[in-house]
Design a protein around this motif. Structure first.
Motif, short mmCIF file in Angstrom:
data_model
loop_
_atom_site.label_atom_id
_atom_site.label_comp_id
_atom_site.label_asym_id
_atom_site.label_seq_id
_atom_site.Cartn_x
_atom_site.Cartn_y
_atom_site.Cartn_z
N ILE A 57 0.88 -1.18 0.00
CA ILE A 57 0.00 0.00 0.00
C ILE A 57 0.90 1.21 0.00
CG2 ILE A 57 -1.79 1.28 1.23
CD1 ILE A 57 -2.61 -1.18 2.61
N MET A 58 0.75 2.06 -0.99
CA MET A 58 1.59 3.27 -0.97
C MET A 58 0.76 4.51 -1.31
SD MET A 58 3.97 2.90 -4.28
CE MET A 58 3.41 2.13 -5.77
N SER A 59 0.95 5.50 -0.48
CA SER A 59 0.30 6.78 -0.79
C SER A 59 1.25 7.55 -1.69
CB SER A 59 0.04 7.56 0.49
OG SER A 59 1.25 8.06 0.98
N THR A 60 0.71 8.32 -2.57
CA THR A 60 1.59 9.07 -3.46
C THR A 60 0.86 10.23 -4.13
OG1 THR A 60 3.11 8.86 -5.33
CG2 THR A 60 1.13 7.53 -5.43
N HIS A 61 1.66 11.23 -4.52
CA HIS A 61 1.15 12.30 -5.37
C HIS A 61 1.65 12.10 -6.80
CE1 HIS A 61 -0.73 14.73 -2.32
NE2 HIS A 61 0.33 14.61 -1.56
N GLN A 62 2.66 11.20 -6.94
CA GLN A 62 3.22 10.95 -8.27
C GLN A 62 2.40 9.86 -8.97
OE1 GLN A 62 6.05 11.12 -5.68
NE2 GLN A 62 7.69 12.04 -6.85
N ILE A 63 1.29 10.28 -9.57
CA ILE A 63 0.29 9.33 -10.06
C ILE A 63 0.87 8.44 -11.16
CG2 ILE A 63 -2.01 9.11 -11.09
CD1 ILE A 63 -2.71 11.75 -9.76
N ARG A 64 1.64 9.01 -12.06
CA ARG A 64 2.17 8.21 -13.18
C ARG A 64 3.04 7.05 -12.68
NH1 ARG A 64 1.03 10.22 -18.19
NH2 ARG A 64 0.63 12.44 -18.09
N GLU A 65 4.02 7.36 -11.77
CA GLU A 65 4.89 6.31 -11.23
C GLU A 65 4.07 5.26 -10.48
OE1 GLU A 65 5.58 9.48 -11.11
OE2 GLU A 65 7.71 9.86 -11.41
N ALA A 66 3.09 5.75 -9.73
CA ALA A 66 2.27 4.83 -8.93
C ALA A 66 1.45 3.90 -9.81
CB ALA A 66 1.33 5.64 -8.03
N MET A 67 0.89 4.46 -10.89
CA MET A 67 0.03 3.66 -11.76
C MET A 67 0.81 2.54 -12.46
SD MET A 67 -3.02 4.53 -11.46
CE MET A 67 -4.07 5.83 -10.91
N GLU A 68 2.10 2.78 -12.70
CA GLU A 68 2.91 1.74 -13.36
C GLU A 68 3.05 0.51 -12.48
OE1 GLU A 68 6.59 3.47 -14.67
OE2 GLU A 68 5.52 4.94 -15.89
N LEU A 69 3.10 0.71 -11.17
CA LEU A 69 3.26 -0.42 -10.25
C LEU A 69 1.93 -0.96 -9.73
CD1 LEU A 69 6.18 0.97 -8.05
CD2 LEU A 69 6.28 -1.16 -9.32
N ALA A 70 0.94 -0.07 -9.65
CA ALA A 70 -0.30 -0.41 -8.93
C ALA A 70 -1.17 -1.43 -9.69
CB ALA A 70 -1.10 0.86 -8.68
N THR A 71 -1.76 -2.33 -8.91
CA THR A 71 -2.81 -3.20 -9.46
C THR A 71 -4.18 -2.64 -9.08
OG1 THR A 71 -2.76 -4.56 -7.48
CG2 THR A 71 -1.37 -5.28 -9.31
N ASP A 72 -4.20 -1.90 -7.96
CA ASP A 72 -5.46 -1.33 -7.46
C ASP A 72 -5.25 0.14 -7.09
OD1 ASP A 72 -5.34 -4.34 -6.62
OD2 ASP A 72 -7.47 -3.82 -6.70
N VAL A 73 -6.35 0.84 -7.05
CA VAL A 73 -6.27 2.27 -6.74
C VAL A 73 -7.38 2.61 -5.74
CG1 VAL A 73 -6.52 4.59 -7.70
CG2 VAL A 73 -5.38 2.83 -9.03
N ALA A 74 -7.04 3.47 -4.77
CA ALA A 74 -8.08 4.00 -3.88
C ALA A 74 -7.90 5.52 -3.81
CB ALA A 74 -7.97 3.40 -2.49
N LEU A 75 -9.01 6.22 -3.82
CA LEU A 75 -8.95 7.68 -3.73
C LEU A 75 -9.59 8.12 -2.42
CD1 LEU A 75 -8.39 10.45 -5.16
CD2 LEU A 75 -10.75 10.33 -5.98
N LEU A 76 -8.82 8.84 -1.61
CA LEU A 76 -9.35 9.38 -0.36
C LEU A 76 -9.77 10.83 -0.58
CD1 LEU A 76 -7.11 8.38 2.70
CD2 LEU A 76 -9.54 7.99 2.45
N GLU A 77 -10.96 11.17 -0.16
CA GLU A 77 -11.45 12.55 -0.25
C GLU A 77 -12.03 12.94 1.10
OE1 GLU A 77 -10.75 14.19 -4.08
OE2 GLU A 77 -11.75 15.09 -2.36
N ARG A 78 -11.42 13.93 1.72
CA ARG A 78 -11.89 14.45 3.01
C ARG A 78 -12.18 13.33 4.01
NH1 ARG A 78 -15.76 18.89 0.16
NH2 ARG A 78 -14.08 20.11 -0.72
N GLY A 79 -11.22 12.43 4.14
CA GLY A 79 -11.33 11.40 5.17
C GLY A 79 -12.19 10.21 4.82
N LYS A 80 -12.71 10.17 3.58
CA LYS A 80 -13.53 9.03 3.17
C LYS A 80 -12.94 8.40 1.92
CE LYS A 80 -18.11 10.35 4.78
NZ LYS A 80 -19.39 10.88 4.39
N VAL A 81 -13.16 7.10 1.75
CA VAL A 81 -12.70 6.46 0.51
C VAL A 81 -13.76 6.75 -0.57
CG1 VAL A 81 -12.09 4.28 -0.60
CG2 VAL A 81 -11.45 4.68 1.78
N ALA A 82 -13.39 7.60 -1.53
CA ALA A 82 -14.33 8.00 -2.58
C ALA A 82 -14.37 6.98 -3.72
CB ALA A 82 -13.94 9.37 -3.13
#
Lengths: 228, 233
Positions: free
Chosen positions: B184-209
């Motif tokens: 599980i890695m948090s990141t702002h570098q979306i491109r690098e993250a997407m290359e490794l990621a199999t799954d994605v979660a987006l947090l918005e104001r303390g909730k999983v959007a």
């Protein structure tokens, strides 16, 4: 349990190793205790009997001030590079982290006390070596108490901005029973007053009970302090 | 069984709710990129997963175990914002210490192997404070991967890494993925993250959007997730 003691040993060794390399708190604490001893020797112009009567109080006042400098660094040492996070997220239980840090603080404080004791004898002309075994026992008991309570409050204040100020404010009131026992016993050992020597047993018991209560309480609650 | 199960997790700092009932499940062997704007609650959630913070409400289970148990903590590797190494210990002393805390069988040998993996063998006896920034970061990476953890919790791992440290980290992450570890890695570098990621979660104001598998659309257009599932600015 065995893994916990191994972790405590590793943490104690790490704290002692880093302190002996940097000598941050050791130098400050030792210099502070020697300076206070010198200042007090100039400040009070007392006769031999009066000097012996306050000798225990004088010695433990210096030791407890010096102790605050040692224990203040205990958890603060973990703040650079967020090392505390790594310790807390490791499988080492909270009690093991606390125990390791307390053992390290105990030995560092012991170094300061044993180095400054001959200077105390020299500056005040006090024969401190008359009952070395009992004096060593009193020093061990009181030093453990200062280390336990000090490290516990070091954990409480680690994330507070004014922790250097807060720690003594919290620490000294808690140490009153322990210091009363240590002062009474040490004065009795120095003065060799038969009445005082007779009541020494109860003072030692007081220190043992203090240590048992605060050690077990701190070992139990430290995880709740560290993970908020 | 999920590697990570966070159920209705709340966390307050004073009156401010940093997490508002965040729920997340991560499958074993998955690599989850945890995205979100500044202040969305990514670090708070990761700190709770790594047992560095207690949730005000809700439950967290790691690898089927309560997150606070030593068994669960032994199986995770955590890399936070700080490098988490001691400046006054040498590189090898640092890793031996962490090996002892992890109760490894042979901490010294494990430490030396880890230093080899991150290219710090030659300076194993040098104090961490004498290292360059990049070398310190590689030491931190070696520390987090020391025990080949089953679950890696990484908080913005690529931020401020130099090129060599990025390469080392990517290689270690690929190795971890290939042996079935969950990341599980948090990141702002979306491109690098997407290359490794199999799954994605987006947090918005303390909730999983949003939580789901990474798709071709996300890979092609890093802003897609924020436009379609994020709250308006």
């Amino acid at each position: 349990m065995r893994a916990g003691f191994a972790a405590a040993f590793a943490i104690a060794r790490k704290d002692l190793q880093t302190e002996l390399r940097t000598r941050e708190s050791l130098t400050a604490s030792l210099s502070f205790s020697l300076v206070i001893l010198v200042l007090f020797s100039f400040a009070f112009d007392l006769g031999r009997e009066e000097l012996y009567a306050i000798s225990g109080g004088l010695l433990w006042l210096v030791y407890s001030f010096a102790g605050a400098l040692i224990v203040n660094r205990s958890f603060a040492r973990e703040l650079p590079n967020d090392c505390l996070d790594v310790l807390v997220s490791s499988p080492a239980p909270g009690w093991a982290i606390f125990l390791g840090k307390t053992v390290a603080a105990f030995f560092l404080l012991l170094i300061v006390e044993l180095v400054s004791l001959p200077f105390f004898g020299l500056f005040y002309n006090i024969s401190w070596w008359q009952s070395p075994g009992t004096l060593l026992l009193v020093i061990f008991l009181a030093t453990w108490g200062i280390a336990v309570v000090g490290v516990a409050f070091s954990a409480v204040t680690v994330n507070i901005r004014l922790r250097e100020l807060m720690l003594p404010v919290l620490l000294y009131p808690m140490l009153i029973p322990l210091l009363l026992g240590a002062i009474g016993t040490t004065t009795a050992l120095f003065t060799r007053d038969p009445e005082a020597l007779k009541s020494m047993g109860s003072s030692i018991q007081l220190m043992i009970v203090f240590n048992l209560i605060y050690t077990s309480l701190s070992l139990y609650i430290v995880e709740f302090i560290l993970i908020v | 069984m999920h590697a990570v199960e966070a159920e209705n997790v709340w966390k307050y700092f004073g009156d401010y709710p940093a997490l508002r009932g965040a729920s997340l499940q991560v499958n074993k062997g998955a690599c989850l990129a945890l995205l979100g704007r500044n202040g969305a609650g990514k670090t708070t959630l990761l700190r709770i997963l790594a047992n560095l913070s207690r949730p005000g409400k809700g439950e967290v289970r790691l690898l089927g175990l309560a997150s606070h148990t030593p068994e669960a903590r032994r199986r995770i590797g955590y890399l936070g914002h700080g490098i988490g190494v001691y400046d006054d210990l040498s590189a090898v002393e640092n890793l031996i210490l962490f090996g002892q805390l992890l109760n490894l069988d042979n901490p010294r040998e494990t430490a030396l192997n880890a230093l080899e993996r991150v290219g710090l063998s030659r300076v194993k006896d040098g104090l961490a404070r004498e290292f360059s920034r990049g070398m310190r970061q590689r030491l931190a990476v070696a520390r987090a991967f020391l025990h080949d953890p089953e679950l890696l919790i990484l908080d913005e791992p690529f931020t401020s890494l130099d090129d060599r440290a990025v390469a080392v980290l990517q290689k270690l992450l690929q190795d971890a993925q290939s042996r079935g570890a969950t990341i599980i890695m948090s990141t702002h570098q979306i491109r690098e993250a997407m290359e490794l990621a199999t799954d994605v979660a987006l947090l918005e104001r303390g909730k999983v959007a949003f939580a789901g598998p990474q798709t071709v659309v996300m890979l092609a257009d890093p802003g897609w997730l924020y436009r379609n599932h994020g709250a308006p600015e």
